[in-house]
Design a protein around this motif. Structure first.
Motif: not given
Length: 533
Positions: A410-432
Motif C-alpha cells: 500500500s505504500i509503494g512496494c513493488i515486490q522487487a524482492r531486494r529487501c535484503n540488499t539495501n537497494h529497495c527501489p521504492t525506499g521502503v526497505a532500505t536505509s539509502n
C-alpha cells in the motif's frame, strides 16, 4: 571461444587499420573497439567466472539478463494469478484500494473454480448490512487493567532498520488516520513510530532492543519508561516468527548509527546479536512470569506473545503452565511459515514452521481444550491481505488479523524482492537516503489508511453476505475447499474442533495424546531437562 575472441579482435583491428589507410576517420571506431577489447582480455584472463573466461564479452550478457530476470518475469511473463509470494491480481487490488481506484473485477474470475485448493464462502439468501464501526475486538483478559479496542485488521511486526524511517512514519501515520494499530517489530521503539501518532504494539524480541542492559539482558526500568507512553497500547513478546522461527539475527557494528544506538540501547563498535532464545526465561512457567512482569511494568496494559507453531508439545506445555501459575496472556499472535521478512535463510523460510492454517487451528483447539480460549484473543499473521483472507482466518479461530506485506504494498512496494540488499527501489526497505527520499510519508499514510479501510469494508460485505453481523458468529463450515476433483470439504471437515474443556475432562483425541503426554510446564521439551542437568 577465447581463441575466436582473439582471432576476431585481430581481424577487426586489421580492418580498421586498412580502412584508415584510405579513410583516416575510420580510426575513431577504436574509441568503441579498444574498451570492448580490454574488457574481453580481462574476462579471458580472470579465473573466478568460467562463463566470462570461456566467452569473453558476450558472457557479460548472461549476468545482465540474470540481473533483470525478476523484472522480465513480473512485467512481461506472469499472468494475473501468477507471481510469488503475492500474485499480481492481489498486488493490483492493494494498489487500487490504496489509491482509491476502481477495484472491481470485469468479465468474471480468472481463477479455475474446479482446481484443487479453490476456496469459497457459503453465502445466505438473507444477507445483512454490517457497520464497519462495530468490527472491533477488545483485547485484555481478566488480569488486564487497560484493555484495548483493536481493529480486526492491523499492521504486522516490522522493525525500523528493516524498513526505512519514511516507511515507518507512513505506516504509523496511516494507523493514526484509520484507528488501527502498528506493531513495531523487535527492533525497538523509534521516534518514527511515535511521531506518526498511531496506536502501537511494542514487540519485545530476544535482543530486548530498547529495554536492554549493555550485555543484552532485560532492563525493567528502561522497559517501564517506554511501555507507559500513551501511544503504546499493547506489549508483544516475540518467541518466534514464521519466516525464520527459532533463528536469531545480527546487526553488524558498521551499521550501528547514533540513532540506532539510542533506539536499541546498544553500544558502538560491537556487532549486535539477536539470539534465537530469550534470556529472561527458559521454561513455560518462566514465560508466564515474564508476561506478568511486563503487565505490571506497563501499568496493566495487554501483554501477549507471538509464535510460529513448531513442536506442538511446547505450546501445550505453555497452556499447562497457565493452569498451574494462573497467569494468562491477553493475546497470542500466531504466525505462519508463509510469513515474510527482509532476510531469512532459505531452509528456514521454506521448510521450518507450521503453515498458518494448521498452526492457527492447533492453537485455537488447544486453548479450547483447556477452556482458556474465552480469556485469550488470537491474532492471525501470515499473508493476510484481502477481506476473504480475514474471513478465512476467523473461520479457523482468529479474532483479528495482522498484515505486513499488504501494508508494504500500500505504500509503494513493488515486490522487487531486494529487501535484503539495501537497494529497495521504492525506499521502503532500505536505509539509502537517496532511495528513502522517494517515499513521501504525507502521501503514503493516506494510502495505508485507504487500503485498510477498503479491505475492512470488503470483509464487512462478505460477513453480511453470509447473513451474519458479528465476527464471533463466523463458523468453520462457511468456508469450502475443493480437495480433489468433485470432492469438496468445509473447514469444519478439514480442521475439526475440540469440545470446550476436553483436556480437563481427560478427553484427549488420539492426534493430541503423544504431544499432551510430553508437555510439562517445567520445560519446553524433554531434551531441555537433560541439557540443564
Amino acid at each position: 571461444m577465447r581463441k575466436q575472441f582473439f582471432f576476431i579482435s585481430a581481424v577487426l583491428f586489421a580492418l580498421v587499420g586498412l580502412c584508415s589507410y584510405f579513410w583516416p576517420p575510420a580510426l575513431l571506431s577504436l574509441i568503441v573497439l579498444l574498451p570492448i577489447f580490454a574488457v574481453g582480455v580481462q574476462n579471458a584472463l580472470q579465473t573466478k567466472k568460467a562463463i566470462l573466461r570461456n566467452f569473453p564479452v558476450i558472457g557479460i550478457f548472461r549476468y545482465l539478463l540474470e540481473m533483470i530476470r525478476p523484472e522480465i518475469q513480473q512485467y512481461f511473463i506472469e499472468s494475473e494469478t501468477d507471481g510469488a509470494p503475492i500474485p499480481r491480481e492481489i498486488r493490483s487490488l492493494v494498489y487500487q484500494r490504496a489509491k482509491q481506484q476502481t477495484d472491481t473485477l470485469p468479465f468474471g474470475t480468472q481463477r479455475d473454480l474446479y482446481s484443487e485448493g479453490y476456496e469459497w464462502i457459503a453465502h445466505s439468501l438473507a444477507p445483512q448490512t454490517v457497520d464497519t464501526k462495530t468490527l472491533r475486538v477488545t483485547v485484555g483478559g481478566p488480569q488486564c487493567q487497560k484493555p484495548y479496542s483493536a481493529s480486526i485488521f492491523n499492521i504486522s511486526a516490522m522493525s525500523y532498520g528493516a524498513l526505512s524511517k519514511n516507511a515507518v512514519l507512513a505506516l504509523s501515520s496511516g494507523a493514526k488516520l484509520g484507528g488501527f494499530y502498528h506493531n513495531t517489530g523487535e527492533g525497538g521503539m523509534s521516534p518514527h513510530h511515535l511521531n506518526g501518532g498511531g496506536d502501537l504494539v511494542w514487540q519485545i524480541g530476544t535482543g530486548y532492543f530498547g529495554c536492554r542492559t549493555h550485555d543484552g539482558n532485560f532492563a525493567p526500568e528502561l522497559f517501564r519508561e517506554t511501555a507507559n507512553k500513551e501511544n503504546v497500547k499493547m506489549i508483544e513478546i516475540k518467541l518466534s516468527q514464521g519466516a525464520k522461527p527459532s533463528h536469531g539475527g545480527i546487526l553488524p557494528a558498521a551499521k550501528i548509527t547514533a540513532e540506532i544506538m539510542e533506539i536499541r540501547k546498544v553500544v558502538a563498535g560491537k556487532d549486535v546479536i539477536s539470539p534465537p532464545a530469550h534470556r529472561a526465561f527458559s521454561t513455560p512457567l518462566g514465560l508466564l512470569q515474564f508476561v506478568k512482569q511486563l503487565r505490571e511494568l506497563s501499568s496493566g496494559k495487554p501483554v501477549g506473545f507471538k509464535l510460529c507453531v513448531g513442536r506442538r508439545s511446547e505450546f501445550i506445555a505453555i497452556c499447562k503452565a497457565m493452569l498451574e501459575s494462573k497467569i494468562l496472556p491477553d493475546f497470542i499472535t500466531v504466525d505462519g511459515g508463509e510469513g515474510g521478512t527482509g532476510a531469512a535463510p532459505l531452509e528456514f523460510s521454506n521448510n521450518v514452521g507450521f503453515p498458518l492454517e494448521e498452526g492457527l487451528t492447533f492453537v485455537h483447539n488447544v486453548l479450547i481444550g483447556f477452556d482458556l480460549r474465552k480469556h485469550i484473543r488470537v491474532i492471525a499473521s501470515g499473508k493476510v491481505i484481502t477481506g476473504f483472507n480475514i474471513f478465512a482466518k476467523m473461520a479457523l479461530g482468529a479474532d483479528l488479523c495482522n498484515s505486513a506485506r499488504g501494508m508494504l504494498l500500500s505504500i509503494g512496494c513493488i515486490q522487487a524482492r531486494r529487501c535484503n540488499t539495501n537497494h529497495c527501489p521504492t525506499g521502503v526497505a532500505t536505509s539509502n537516503p537517496d532511495l528513502v527520499a522517494g517515499l513521501v510519508p504525507s502521501d503514503k499514510k493516506v494510502r495505508v489508511y485507504n487500503y485498510q479501510r477498503h479491505t475492512v469494508h470488503a470483509f464487512a460485505e462478505l460477513l453480511g453476505a453470509t447473513g451474519l453481523q458479528q465476527t464471533q458468529q463466523i463458523q468453520a463450515h462457511l468456508v469450502h475447499r475443493r480437495v480433489a476433483g468433485d470432492l469438496v470439504k468445509t473447514y469444519a471437515d478439514l480442521f475439526p474442533r475440540l469440545e470446550v474443556g476436553a483436556f480437563l475432562k481427560g478427553q484427549i483425541p488420539a492426534a493430541y495424546q503423544t504431544d499432551f503426554a510430553q508437555a510439562s510446564p517445567q520445560y519446553f521439551h524433554e531434551a531441555q531437562t537433560k541439557s540443564a542437568a
